[in-house]
Design a protein around this motif. Structure first.
Motif, PDB file in Angstrom:
ATOM      1  N   ALA A  10       0.567  13.760  -3.827  1.00 33.95           N
ATOM      2  CA  ALA A  10       0.148  15.062  -3.321  1.00 33.95           C
ATOM      3  C   ALA A  10       1.368  15.754  -2.721  1.00 33.95           C
ATOM      4  CB  ALA A  10      -0.943  14.893  -2.263  1.00 33.95           C
ATOM      5  N   ASN A  11       1.282  17.051  -2.574  1.00 36.71           N
ATOM      6  CA  ASN A  11       2.362  17.803  -1.958  1.00 36.71           C
ATOM      7  C   ASN A  11       1.776  19.088  -1.389  1.00 36.71           C
ATOM      8  OD1 ASN A  11       4.874  18.598  -1.093  1.00 36.71           O
ATOM      9  ND2 ASN A  11       5.471  19.458  -3.056  1.00 36.71           N
ATOM     10  N   SER A  12       0.890  18.944  -0.419  1.00 39.50           N
ATOM     11  CA  SER A  12       0.284  20.126   0.185  1.00 39.50           C
ATOM     12  C   SER A  12       0.480  20.085   1.694  1.00 39.50           C
ATOM     13  CB  SER A  12      -1.204  20.215  -0.171  1.00 39.50           C
ATOM     14  OG  SER A  12      -1.885  19.063   0.250  1.00 39.50           O
ATOM     15  N   GLU A  13       0.463  21.259   2.290  1.00 37.77           N
ATOM     16  CA  GLU A  13       0.629  21.368   3.731  1.00 37.77           C
ATOM     17  C   GLU A  13      -0.735  21.362   4.397  1.00 37.77           C
ATOM     18  OE1 GLU A  13       2.375  24.698   6.672  1.00 37.77           O
ATOM     19  OE2 GLU A  13       3.727  24.076   5.062  1.00 37.77           O
ATOM     20  N   SER A  31      -5.619   8.718  -0.871  1.00 42.54           N
ATOM     21  CA  SER A  31      -6.647   7.929  -1.548  1.00 42.54           C
ATOM     22  C   SER A  31      -7.970   8.281  -0.881  1.00 42.54           C
ATOM     23  CB  SER A  31      -6.345   6.429  -1.406  1.00 42.54           C
ATOM     24  OG  SER A  31      -6.680   5.973  -0.111  1.00 42.54           O
ATOM     25  N   PRO A  32      -9.071   7.795  -1.396  1.00 46.89           N
ATOM     26  CA  PRO A  32     -10.340   8.084  -0.725  1.00 46.89           C
ATOM     27  C   PRO A  32     -10.403   7.533   0.701  1.00 46.89           C
ATOM     28  CG  PRO A  32     -10.737   7.325  -2.962  1.00 46.89           C
ATOM     29  CD  PRO A  32      -9.272   7.123  -2.687  1.00 46.89           C
ATOM     30  N   THR A  33      -9.566   6.550   1.027  1.00 48.31           N
ATOM     31  CA  THR A  33      -9.648   5.901   2.335  1.00 48.31           C
ATOM     32  C   THR A  33      -8.527   6.254   3.303  1.00 48.31           C
ATOM     33  OG1 THR A  33      -8.512   3.954   1.468  1.00 48.31           O
ATOM     34  CG2 THR A  33     -10.923   3.936   1.406  1.00 48.31           C
ATOM     35  N   GLY A  34      -7.462   6.939   2.832  1.00 48.51           N
ATOM     36  CA  GLY A  34      -6.373   7.260   3.743  1.00 48.51           C
ATOM     37  C   GLY A  34      -5.300   8.107   3.094  1.00 48.51           C
ATOM     38  N   ALA A  35      -4.238   8.367   3.860  1.00 48.80           N
ATOM     39  CA  ALA A  35      -3.171   9.243   3.371  1.00 48.80           C
ATOM     40  C   ALA A  35      -1.855   8.913   4.060  1.00 48.80           C
ATOM     41  CB  ALA A  35      -3.532  10.702   3.625  1.00 48.80           C
ATOM     42  N   ARG A  36      -0.767   9.374   3.424  1.00 47.87           N
ATOM     43  CA  ARG A  36       0.568   9.293   4.021  1.00 47.87           C
ATOM     44  C   ARG A  36       1.053  10.719   4.248  1.00 47.87           C
ATOM     45  NH1 ARG A  36       5.899   7.140   1.130  1.00 47.87           N
ATOM     46  NH2 ARG A  36       4.504   7.515  -0.612  1.00 47.87           N
ATOM     47  N   LEU A  37       1.536  10.982   5.466  1.00 46.52           N
ATOM     48  CA  LEU A  37       1.969  12.305   5.877  1.00 46.52           C
ATOM     49  C   LEU A  37       3.449  12.286   6.225  1.00 46.52           C
ATOM     50  CD1 LEU A  37      -0.935  12.987   8.389  1.00 46.52           C
ATOM     51  CD2 LEU A  37      -0.877  13.598   5.975  1.00 46.52           C
ATOM     52  N   PRO A  77     -14.780   7.597   4.142  1.00 47.64           N
ATOM     53  CA  PRO A  77     -14.085   7.807   2.859  1.00 47.64           C
ATOM     54  C   PRO A  77     -14.348   9.209   2.309  1.00 47.64           C
ATOM     55  CG  PRO A  77     -15.249   5.715   2.860  1.00 47.64           C
ATOM     56  CD  PRO A  77     -15.679   6.453   4.101  1.00 47.64           C
ATOM     57  N   LEU A  78     -13.352   9.758   1.639  1.00 49.77           N
ATOM     58  CA  LEU A  78     -13.469  11.089   1.050  1.00 49.77           C
ATOM     59  C   LEU A  78     -14.206  11.039  -0.274  1.00 49.77           C
ATOM     60  CD1 LEU A  78      -9.900  12.615   1.519  1.00 49.77           C
ATOM     61  CD2 LEU A  78     -11.892  12.825   3.015  1.00 49.77           C
ATOM     62  N   GLY A  79     -14.969  12.071  -0.547  1.00 51.55           N
ATOM     63  CA  GLY A  79     -15.586  12.245  -1.846  1.00 51.55           C
ATOM     64  C   GLY A  79     -14.595  12.873  -2.809  1.00 51.55           C
ATOM     65  N   ALA A  80     -14.947  12.918  -4.085  1.00 51.10           N
ATOM     66  CA  ALA A  80     -14.052  13.438  -5.120  1.00 51.10           C
ATOM     67  C   ALA A  80     -13.663  14.896  -4.873  1.00 51.10           C
ATOM     68  CB  ALA A  80     -14.697  13.302  -6.495  1.00 51.10           C
ATOM     69  N   GLU A  81     -14.587  15.715  -4.391  1.00 52.65           N
ATOM     70  CA  GLU A  81     -14.294  17.137  -4.173  1.00 52.65           C
ATOM     71  C   GLU A  81     -13.266  17.322  -3.059  1.00 52.65           C
ATOM     72  OE1 GLU A  81     -16.646  20.994  -2.555  1.00 52.65           O
ATOM     73  OE2 GLU A  81     -17.691  19.798  -4.075  1.00 52.65           O
ATOM     74  N   ASP A  82     -13.448  16.624  -1.942  1.00 53.10           N
ATOM     75  CA  ASP A  82     -12.484  16.727  -0.839  1.00 53.10           C
ATOM     76  C   ASP A  82     -11.128  16.166  -1.240  1.00 53.10           C
ATOM     77  OD1 ASP A  82     -14.196  17.969   0.985  1.00 53.10           O
ATOM     78  OD2 ASP A  82     -14.974  16.053   1.707  1.00 53.10           O
ATOM     79  N   LEU A  86      -7.637  18.446  -1.330  1.00 50.14           N
ATOM     80  CA  LEU A  86      -6.450  18.090  -0.557  1.00 50.14           C
ATOM     81  C   LEU A  86      -5.244  17.890  -1.469  1.00 50.14           C
ATOM     82  CD1 LEU A  86      -8.084  15.760   2.057  1.00 50.14           C
ATOM     83  CD2 LEU A  86      -6.800  17.828   2.559  1.00 50.14           C
ATOM     84  N   ARG A  87      -5.470  17.386  -2.656  1.00 53.47           N
ATOM     85  CA  ARG A  87      -4.377  17.207  -3.616  1.00 53.47           C
ATOM     86  C   ARG A  87      -3.984  18.520  -4.272  1.00 53.47           C
ATOM     87  NH1 ARG A  87      -5.305  13.598  -8.252  1.00 53.47           N
ATOM     88  NH2 ARG A  87      -3.085  13.935  -8.511  1.00 53.47           N
ATOM     89  N   GLY A  88      -4.892  19.496  -4.259  1.00 53.57           N
ATOM     90  CA  GLY A  88      -4.607  20.773  -4.899  1.00 53.57           C
ATOM     91  C   GLY A  88      -4.942  20.785  -6.374  1.00 53.57           C
ATOM     92  N   VAL A  89      -5.881  19.925  -6.794  1.00 51.17           N
ATOM     93  CA  VAL A  89      -6.322  19.899  -8.195  1.00 51.17           C
ATOM     94  C   VAL A  89      -7.825  20.087  -8.254  1.00 51.17           C
ATOM     95  CG1 VAL A  89      -4.443  18.383  -8.914  1.00 51.17           C
ATOM     96  CG2 VAL A  89      -6.619  17.381  -8.269  1.00 51.17           C
ATOM     97  N   MET A  90      -8.328  20.423  -9.439  1.00 54.25           N
ATOM     98  CA  MET A  90      -9.766  20.547  -9.620  1.00 54.25           C
ATOM     99  C   MET A  90     -10.365  19.149  -9.759  1.00 54.25           C
ATOM    100  SD  MET A  90      -9.960  23.878 -12.142  1.00 54.25           S
ATOM    101  CE  MET A  90     -10.678  22.890 -13.376  1.00 54.25           C
TER     102      MET A  90
END
Length: 108
Positions: A10-13, A31-37, A77-82, A86-90
């Motif tokens: 990902a590369n979003s602010e 990922s659905p369970t976490g992220a790196r910032l 955990p995040l769902g597919a839409e969220d 966050l990734r900036g894709v459909m």
């Protein structure tokens, strides 16, 4: 042996709220369970933060940090839409291992 959820680049602010202050950060992977910032000061493990992206407010806790990155685990955990937003894709692009992801899960 535990399986780790697949991570997506990902590369979003986004905003990171911590103790009443909002900071800007860059989402590196998710990922659905976490992220790196990237782009926020190192935070103490088990610190609770809120990630803010558009109208989304996602509760998380810090699981690791260093001078360059912070790793968070989402409280739910995040769902597919969220995840897609966050990734900036459909969301439709994420099905079937989009982005070259093979669908296998990493072992930790």
């Amino acid at each position: 042996m535990r399986y780790r959820a697949p991570r997506y680049p990902a590369n979003s602010e986004l905003g990171v709220e911590h103790e009443g202050t909002q900071h800007r950060a860059r989402l590196v992977d998710i990922s659905p369970t976490g992220a790196r910032l990237r782009g926020i000061a190192a935070l103490t493990n088990d610190t609770h933060v809120t990630l803010c992206h558009l109208y989304r407010r996602i509760k998380a806790r810090v699981v690791w940090s260093n001078e360059h990155y912070v790793g968070v685990e989402f409280l739910q955990p995040l769902g597919a839409e969220d995840l897609a937003a966050l990734r900036g894709v459909m969301a439709s692009q994420m099905r079937g291992g989009a982005g070259g992801h093979h669908g296998f899960r990493e072992l930790r």
